[in-house]
Write a protein that holds these residues in place. Sequence first.
Motif, short mmCIF file in Angstrom:
data_model
loop_
_atom_site.label_atom_id
_atom_site.label_comp_id
_atom_site.label_asym_id
_atom_site.label_seq_id
_atom_site.Cartn_x
_atom_site.Cartn_y
_atom_site.Cartn_z
N PHE A 1 0.64 -1.17 0.05
CA PHE A 1 0.07 -0.02 0.18
C PHE A 1 0.89 1.30 0.02
O PHE A 1 2.02 1.18 0.54
CB PHE A 1 -0.98 -0.05 1.28
N VAL A 2 0.45 2.24 -0.80
CA VAL A 2 1.33 3.60 -0.89
C VAL A 2 0.58 4.59 -0.53
O VAL A 2 -0.52 4.70 -0.67
CB VAL A 2 1.97 3.63 -2.07
N TYR A 3 1.35 5.76 0.13
CA TYR A 3 0.95 6.92 0.31
C TYR A 3 1.84 8.03 0.28
O TYR A 3 2.69 7.89 1.03
CB TYR A 3 0.11 6.87 1.73
N GLY A 4 1.83 8.94 -0.56
CA GLY A 4 3.15 9.78 -0.78
C GLY A 4 4.25 9.10 -0.95
O GLY A 4 4.21 8.32 -1.96
N ASN A 5 5.26 9.27 -0.14
CA ASN A 5 6.40 8.60 -0.40
C ASN A 5 6.52 7.45 0.45
O ASN A 5 7.49 6.68 0.23
CB ASN A 5 7.81 9.68 -0.11
N TRP A 6 5.45 7.13 1.14
CA TRP A 6 5.49 5.77 1.94
C TRP A 6 4.98 4.53 1.21
O TRP A 6 4.05 4.60 0.32
CB TRP A 6 4.75 6.17 3.26
N SER A 7 5.49 3.38 1.48
CA SER A 7 5.09 2.11 0.84
C SER A 7 5.07 1.23 2.08
O SER A 7 6.19 1.29 3.16
CB SER A 7 5.88 1.62 -0.21
N PHE A 8 4.30 0.30 2.15
CA PHE A 8 3.80 -0.75 3.43
C PHE A 8 3.43 -2.14 2.91
O PHE A 8 2.71 -2.10 2.06
CB PHE A 8 3.00 0.16 4.26
N MET A 9 3.87 -3.14 3.69
CA MET A 9 3.40 -4.43 3.53
C MET A 9 3.51 -5.27 4.86
O MET A 9 4.14 -4.89 5.79
CB MET A 9 4.17 -4.99 2.33
N HIS A 10 2.78 -6.27 4.65
CA HIS A 10 2.45 -6.88 6.12
C HIS A 10 1.99 -8.32 5.90
O HIS A 10 1.36 -8.46 5.02
CB HIS A 10 1.16 -6.01 6.91
N ASN A 11 2.77 -8.93 6.77
CA ASN A 11 2.37 -10.59 6.86
C ASN A 11 1.90 -10.68 8.24
O ASN A 11 2.38 -10.30 9.29
CB ASN A 11 3.52 -11.50 6.60
N GLY A 12 0.67 -11.54 8.54
CA GLY A 12 0.27 -11.92 9.84
C GLY A 12 -1.15 -11.65 9.79
O GLY A 12 -1.89 -11.91 8.75
#
Length: 256
Positions: free
Chosen positions: A99-110
């Motif tokens: 998932f992205v917002y502005g300059n951030w990107s993020f991912m998750h396991n769990g």
Amino acid sequence: MAAYLGPSRALSDVVISPSHSLLAQSQEANEAKLSVNGDGFGIAWYGTQNEPGLFKDVLPAWSDSNLLSLCHHISAPLFLSHVRASTEGETARSNCHPFVYGNWSFMHNGQTGSFTALRRDLEASLPDELYALRHGSTDSELLFLLLLNAGLADHPEQACKAVIRQLKETAKRVKVPAFFRLTCIFSDGERLLCFRHASDGKCPTLYVSRTWMDDGVVVASEPLDGIAGHWDEIPPDCLVSFNQSATTWSSGSIAA
């Protein structure tokens, strides 16, 4: 999931080519809850723009020829990649990581236990501008938005602590067990950050290698070359941050 930071290199060097690459893990993961991760995929990469490029789809990673072509032809100094086995939310592009917002990107396991009971209170805590970014239905996307709201951009360590505390307090308030397993990788385009936390101490796996790939750092849910001795486990309850030189890293406690 797997991420890279270092000198620019083809995405295929991490996603496709290794013997236990992310593509291989999509069909036969060794340490995940589910061995097959066929509910979509995604890649986010940082190039000449402040915001990351993003490509994701609902096809299994092994059956999408576009993914193979892009990974061979895109080179970047920083990228994140994920293959999904759905636990919350339907199979949809909006639910695929990163998932992205502005300059951030993020991912998750769990997983987030009793997510249906928690969801309304957690979403209600978001300001309108962040709630408007809620395009999917996963706990992962909501976790990203909660971190942004808690000050991820300015104080990542404090933001992680605050969100873990919020999850526990919300579970107590709505009278459900506080059951959370969180292994996350995210980036602001300069740093690669990650953490693991689990209410029962059983965090999804995450490893780092600073020697397997020359002059770069790789973080992955399972060793990409299949050789455990080449990798170190990311410790639980620590926010680990790798800088652009990829030679030093720092960590701080996020236990709440």
